[in-house]
Write a protein that holds these residues in place. Structure first.
Motif, short mmCIF file in Angstrom:
data_model
loop_
_atom_site.label_atom_id
_atom_site.label_comp_id
_atom_site.label_asym_id
_atom_site.label_seq_id
_atom_site.Cartn_x
_atom_site.Cartn_y
_atom_site.Cartn_z
N ILE A 11 37.13 93.92 -12.88
CA ILE A 11 36.89 93.38 -14.22
C ILE A 11 35.43 93.65 -14.57
CG2 ILE A 11 36.77 91.28 -15.62
CD1 ILE A 11 39.62 92.11 -15.05
N GLN A 12 35.20 94.28 -15.70
CA GLN A 12 33.86 94.65 -16.13
C GLN A 12 33.15 93.52 -16.86
OE1 GLN A 12 33.88 97.76 -19.05
NE2 GLN A 12 31.86 98.48 -18.46
N ARG A 13 33.89 92.84 -17.76
CA ARG A 13 33.31 91.72 -18.50
C ARG A 13 34.43 90.85 -19.05
NH1 ARG A 13 33.39 95.73 -22.34
NH2 ARG A 13 34.00 95.09 -24.43
N VAL A 14 34.09 89.60 -19.33
CA VAL A 14 35.02 88.66 -19.95
C VAL A 14 34.32 88.07 -21.16
CG1 VAL A 14 36.30 86.51 -19.65
CG2 VAL A 14 36.20 88.16 -17.79
N GLU A 15 35.02 88.05 -22.29
CA GLU A 15 34.44 87.52 -23.54
C GLU A 15 35.17 86.24 -23.92
OE1 GLU A 15 33.25 91.78 -25.59
OE2 GLU A 15 35.04 90.74 -26.29
N PHE A 16 34.41 85.27 -24.42
CA PHE A 16 34.93 84.00 -24.91
C PHE A 16 34.69 83.94 -26.41
CE2 PHE A 16 33.90 83.40 -20.48
CZ PHE A 16 34.96 82.64 -19.99
N LEU A 17 35.77 83.78 -27.19
CA LEU A 17 35.66 83.74 -28.65
C LEU A 17 36.21 82.43 -29.19
CD1 LEU A 17 36.70 86.82 -27.73
CD2 LEU A 17 36.25 87.20 -30.13
N LYS A 18 35.54 81.88 -30.17
CA LYS A 18 36.01 80.69 -30.88
C LYS A 18 36.30 81.13 -32.31
CE LYS A 18 34.35 76.43 -32.85
NZ LYS A 18 33.09 75.81 -33.22
N ASP A 19 37.55 81.00 -32.73
CA ASP A 19 37.96 81.40 -34.08
C ASP A 19 37.55 82.84 -34.39
OD1 ASP A 19 39.02 78.83 -34.46
OD2 ASP A 19 37.10 78.07 -35.17
N ASP A 20 37.79 83.74 -33.43
CA ASP A 20 37.50 85.17 -33.53
C ASP A 20 36.01 85.52 -33.61
OD1 ASP A 20 40.15 86.05 -33.35
OD2 ASP A 20 40.47 85.69 -35.49
N VAL A 21 35.14 84.56 -33.26
CA VAL A 21 33.70 84.82 -33.23
C VAL A 21 33.24 84.75 -31.78
CG1 VAL A 21 31.42 84.03 -33.99
CG2 VAL A 21 33.38 83.87 -35.54
N LEU A 22 32.61 85.82 -31.30
CA LEU A 22 32.14 85.88 -29.92
C LEU A 22 31.11 84.79 -29.65
CD1 LEU A 22 32.21 87.45 -27.22
CD2 LEU A 22 30.33 88.84 -28.12
N GLN A 46 40.82 72.09 -36.02
CA GLN A 46 41.65 72.97 -35.19
C GLN A 46 40.91 74.29 -34.94
OE1 GLN A 46 44.60 71.74 -34.23
NE2 GLN A 46 45.20 73.48 -33.01
N HIS A 47 40.90 74.74 -33.70
CA HIS A 47 40.21 75.98 -33.34
C HIS A 47 41.07 76.79 -32.38
CE1 HIS A 47 36.52 74.61 -35.22
NE2 HIS A 47 36.72 73.45 -34.63
N ILE A 48 40.92 78.09 -32.46
CA ILE A 48 41.59 79.01 -31.54
C ILE A 48 40.52 79.60 -30.62
CG2 ILE A 48 42.92 81.14 -31.28
CD1 ILE A 48 44.52 79.00 -32.69
N TRP A 49 40.67 79.36 -29.32
CA TRP A 49 39.78 79.96 -28.32
C TRP A 49 40.53 81.13 -27.69
CZ3 TRP A 49 34.76 79.06 -27.10
CH2 TRP A 49 34.17 77.94 -27.68
N THR A 50 39.86 82.26 -27.61
CA THR A 50 40.42 83.46 -27.01
C THR A 50 39.52 83.92 -25.88
OG1 THR A 50 41.29 84.11 -29.17
CG2 THR A 50 41.21 85.82 -27.47
N VAL A 51 40.13 84.31 -24.78
CA VAL A 51 39.39 84.88 -23.65
C VAL A 51 39.92 86.29 -23.46
CG1 VAL A 51 38.79 84.67 -21.22
CG2 VAL A 51 39.18 82.61 -22.60
N ARG A 52 39.01 87.27 -23.50
CA ARG A 52 39.40 88.68 -23.32
C ARG A 52 38.70 89.24 -22.10
NH1 ARG A 52 38.34 90.70 -29.44
NH2 ARG A 52 36.23 90.56 -28.65
N ALA A 53 39.45 89.95 -21.28
CA ALA A 53 38.89 90.59 -20.09
C ALA A 53 39.01 92.11 -20.25
CB ALA A 53 39.63 90.14 -18.84
N PHE A 54 37.99 92.80 -19.83
CA PHE A 54 37.96 94.27 -19.88
C PHE A 54 37.71 94.78 -18.47
CE2 PHE A 54 36.65 92.63 -23.92
CZ PHE A 54 37.26 93.45 -24.85
#
Length: 83
Positions: A11-22, A46-54
């Motif tokens: 895994i190179q990096r992991v990003e944490f986004l709140k409401d599509d904002v890094l 209400q918020h959407i948290w997204t975690v993306r891994a590359f």
């Protein structure tokens, strides 16, 4: 918040986004990938948290969670009394 990803390459990096904002990027290559967020009353709602891994082969993995925040801060004011 913490997230573990397993892949056949590093895994190179992991990003944490709140409401599509890094909000943060974690460049460590070992699990778990951790991000700390201090909630305040500004976060109410209400918020959407997204975690993306590359990974190094460039595919992207992601997961999402919807959370509702309700922080009610009502400070009590104490008046000094005369002795």
């Amino acid at each position: 918040m913490a997230r573990e990803y397993r892949d056949n390459v590093t895994i190179q990096r992991v990003e944490f986004l709140k409401d599509d904002v890094l909000q943060a990027t974690d460049f460590q290559t070992t699990n778990p990938h951790v991000f700390t967020w201090k909630f305040t009353s500004v976060d109410n709602g209400q918020h959407i948290w997204t975690v993306r891994a590359f990974d190094t082969a460039s595919p992207q993995l992601s997961s999402q969670a919807s959370i509702s925040v309700n922080i009610n801060f009502d400070p009590t004011i104490i008046s000094p009394t005369s002795c």
